[in-house]
Design an enzyme around this catalytic site. Structure first.
Site, mmCIF file in Angstrom:
data_model
loop_
_atom_site.group_PDB
_atom_site.id
_atom_site.type_symbol
_atom_site.label_atom_id
_atom_site.label_comp_id
_atom_site.label_asym_id
_atom_site.label_seq_id
_atom_site.Cartn_x
_atom_site.Cartn_y
_atom_site.Cartn_z
ATOM 1 N N TYR A 148 43.067 52.531 39.965
ATOM 2 C CA TYR A 148 42.363 51.605 40.871
ATOM 3 C C TYR A 148 41.354 52.385 41.708
ATOM 4 C CZ TYR A 148 41.581 48.515 44.878
ATOM 5 O OH TYR A 148 40.995 47.755 45.864
ATOM 6 N N LYS A 191 37.092 52.103 41.972
ATOM 7 C CA LYS A 191 36.334 51.904 43.207
ATOM 8 C C LYS A 191 35.388 53.074 43.479
ATOM 9 C CE LYS A 191 37.827 47.888 44.620
ATOM 10 N NZ LYS A 191 36.892 46.734 44.770
#
Length: 256
Positions: free
Chosen positions: A163, A167
């Protein structure tokens, strides 16, 4: 331009931060909000109520970040609803956490690719479609909701690696876009919304039983109304000099 008399385009508005953005912006009837959801047949009760109460200045359209055809259809949809062909503020909020522990030693290929597709690639592809409408505005603000999970400079050991990578990749694109479009007067930034009490936060904490990261979450979490209220202050006051940077929801600068 402040958060009034503006046209906003916001992705991922069925719940959480996106829904609260709609709620706060639509409270000013001079604003016009275009809100996207993954599936029009599954609009949340809260968003449906906002739509029914604000039929003139809230339009909801379908946009699936994992579908290129859905992204390709976006311009055709916008042509019929954007006032005077102008969008002032682009807010890319939609994203996913994933359904795995997200450690580098256990993330499978399909989960990794899904995170990159939704969190890294789709936001830029969507911006490409909205870009011509932003060009016509005097405001030209593009906001990408990111996360400190993607910060390398302030890295915090936690099982959110894939994750975080998605980002970090998004943050690179934000920086690149800000430089590409600076001469056109665009103001483009990433914003960390804080540790916000949403379904995504629950998905994160469900993979963590204890430890420093869990303590960090418990001690810093905030509600959506606080997060969005502060973010809107950052957006309202955004200047050209601040473009191309990574900001916390409270207006302090975050580390890339």
């Amino acid at each position: 331009m402040s958060s009034s008399n503006s046209v906003y385009f916001i992705t991922g508005t069925n719940s959480g931060i996106g829904l609260e953005y709609v709620n706060q912006l639509i409270s000013n009837p001079s604003n016009f909000v275009i809100a996207t959801v993954r599936d029009l047949s599954k609009i949340s009760n809260d968003l449906q109520k906002l739509s029914e109460s604000n039929p003139k200045n809230l339009k909801i359209i379908e946009l699936e970040l994992e579908s290129q055809s859905s992204i390709d259809e976006l311009d055709e949809k916008l042509q019929t609803i954007v006032p005077n062909g102008v969008i002032d503020v682009f807010i890319q909020n939609a994203g996913i956490y994933g359904n795995q522990s997200s450690t580098l030693t256990h993330t499978d290929r399909s989960s990794w690719l899904q995170l990159y597709q939704v969190n890294s690639l789709a936001p830029v592809l969507i911006f490409q479609k909205v870009y011509p409408y932003l060009q016509k505005s005097e405001v030209k603000k593009a906001i990408f909701i990111s996360s400190l999970a993607g910060s390398i400079g302030s890295y915090f050991p936690a099982p959110i690696a894939s994750y975080g990578q998605s980002k970090a990749a998004l943050n690179y694109s934000v920086k690149a876009l800000s430089e590409e479009l600076r001469s056109e007067g665009f103001k483009i930034v990433s914003i960390h919304p804080g540790v916000v009490v949403t379904k995504m936060l629950k998905a994160t904490t469900d993979t963590i039983s204890s430890g420093d990261f869990q303590d960090f979450i418990d001690s810093t979490k905030i509600t959506t109304d606080v997060s969005v209220g502060q973010q809107l202050k950052v957006i309202d006051n955004l200047t050209g000099e601040q473009s191309g940077k990574f900001w916390n929801y409270d207006g302090t600068e975050a580390q890339w």
